[in-house]
Design a protein around this motif. Structure first.
Motif, PDB file in Angstrom:
ATOM      1  N   LEU A   1       0.585  -1.143   0.528  1.00  0.00           N
ATOM      2  CA  LEU A   1       0.405  -0.430  -0.263  1.00  0.00           C
ATOM      3  C   LEU A   1       1.399   1.269   0.272  1.00  0.00           C
ATOM      4  O   LEU A   1       0.503   2.194  -0.588  1.00  0.00           O
ATOM      5  CB  LEU A   1      -0.977  -0.204   1.264  1.00  0.00           C
ATOM      6  N   ASP A   2       1.757   1.242   0.966  1.00  0.00           N
ATOM      7  CA  ASP A   2       3.119   2.747   0.593  1.00  0.00           C
ATOM      8  C   ASP A   2       3.347   2.762  -1.033  1.00  0.00           C
ATOM      9  O   ASP A   2       3.751   3.654  -1.352  1.00  0.00           O
ATOM     10  CB  ASP A   2       4.027   1.901   1.813  1.00  0.00           C
TER      11      ASP A   2
ATOM     12  N   ARG B   1      -0.101   3.380  -3.239  1.00  0.00           N
ATOM     13  CA  ARG B   1      -1.295   4.356  -3.214  1.00  0.00           C
ATOM     14  C   ARG B   1      -0.474   5.983  -4.300  1.00  0.00           C
ATOM     15  O   ARG B   1      -1.032   6.417  -4.233  1.00  0.00           O
ATOM     16  CB  ARG B   1      -0.991   4.734  -1.542  1.00  0.00           C
TER      17      ARG B   1
ATOM     18  N   GLU C   1      -5.391   2.386  -8.145  1.00  0.00           N
ATOM     19  CA  GLU C   1      -7.053   2.292  -7.507  1.00  0.00           C
ATOM     20  C   GLU C   1      -5.801   0.815  -6.630  1.00  0.00           C
ATOM     21  O   GLU C   1      -6.613  -0.241  -7.010  1.00  0.00           O
ATOM     22  CB  GLU C   1      -7.724   2.412  -8.331  1.00  0.00           C
TER      23      GLU C   1
END
Length: 240
Positions: free
Chosen positions: A57-58, A61, A66
């Protein structure tokens, strides 16, 4: 006339969890359909390790996509919702870990069938390490401790796969021996830093994020040994 989408797979010898420059992940996203692709991370092979999920996610994002995560060890979606979620993705990105465990968990939850369906519909499937092994019919894995043969993959890519070809002791001679003896079918060996794109089972593109990183085609030579052929890789950051 109905247009059949190309079926595409990417094998990664690196990515967000190991590469600081992000070149392989940027290259991957550039091959996804749509201007802002939906990218689903499957951390199954690591047991849905929270730290691994956080690194994904880091990394994604801030990118033009998405990102989402599909946990299976604490599954929240019923069968219909699970199918709808996976088929809505533009990219399915599978992390590293234990290949054998990954495949077993997917089959219990029916994810293997859903990924085949997504593949046939044009979703780009990809992964690193175990996430590269899983797409082939067979692979060279440390799922059982010592390096071993696993002939239980999804079979979306013909032949076999061996990751970490240059970085883990014993990988290269063990894989060559397995192919030479027929324990594994001919296949693809990835050094760390390599990315490969297959379309309908055929190699379409090979790239490298570091100088000298190579992809190999390994086949039996009929004399009890294996023939290893280096495939040219385009350095990332140059024009195709």
């Amino acid at each position: 006339m109905v247009t059949v989408p190309a079926r595409r797979l990417v094998l990664l010898g690196g990515g967000f969890s190991t590469d600081e420059d992000g070149l392989l992940d940027d290259w991957l996203l550039a091959r996804a359909r749509g201007p802002r692709p939906r990218v689903c991370f499957l951390p199954t092979a690591s047991g849905d390790a929270p730290g691994y999920v956080d690194r994904f996610l880091d990394a994604f994002r801030p990118r033009h996509c998405e990102p989402a995560v599909l946990p299976l060890f604490r599954r929240e979606l019923d069968d219909d919702a699970l199918r709808a979620f996976l088929l809505a993705q533009d990219v399915v990105y599978v992390g590293g870990g234990n290949t054998a465990n990954l495949l077993a968990v997917w089959r219990v939850h029916g994810v293997d069938r859903l990924l085949r369906e997504a593949y046939d519909r044009g979703t780009l499937l990809c992964g690193i390490s175990a996430g590269a092994n899983c797409w082939a019919g067979a692979s060279h894995t440390d799922s059982f401790g010592p390096l071993a043969v696993l002939r239980d993959g999804l079979g979306l890519l013909p032949g076999s796969v061996c990751p970490h070809y240059d970085s883990e002791p014993g990988r290269r001679p063990s894989y060559r021996r397995a192919v030479a003896t027929g324990a594994l079918p001919a296949g693809w060996a990835l050094e760390d830093g390599v990315g490969t794109l297959f379309t309908d089972g055929r190699l379409q593109e090979a790239v490298a994020r570091r100088p000298g990183a190579r992809l190999y085609r390994v086949e039996p030579d009929g004399r009890g040994t294996a023939d290893e052929r280096a495939v040219p890789c385009r350095p990332l950051g140059t024009t195709a």
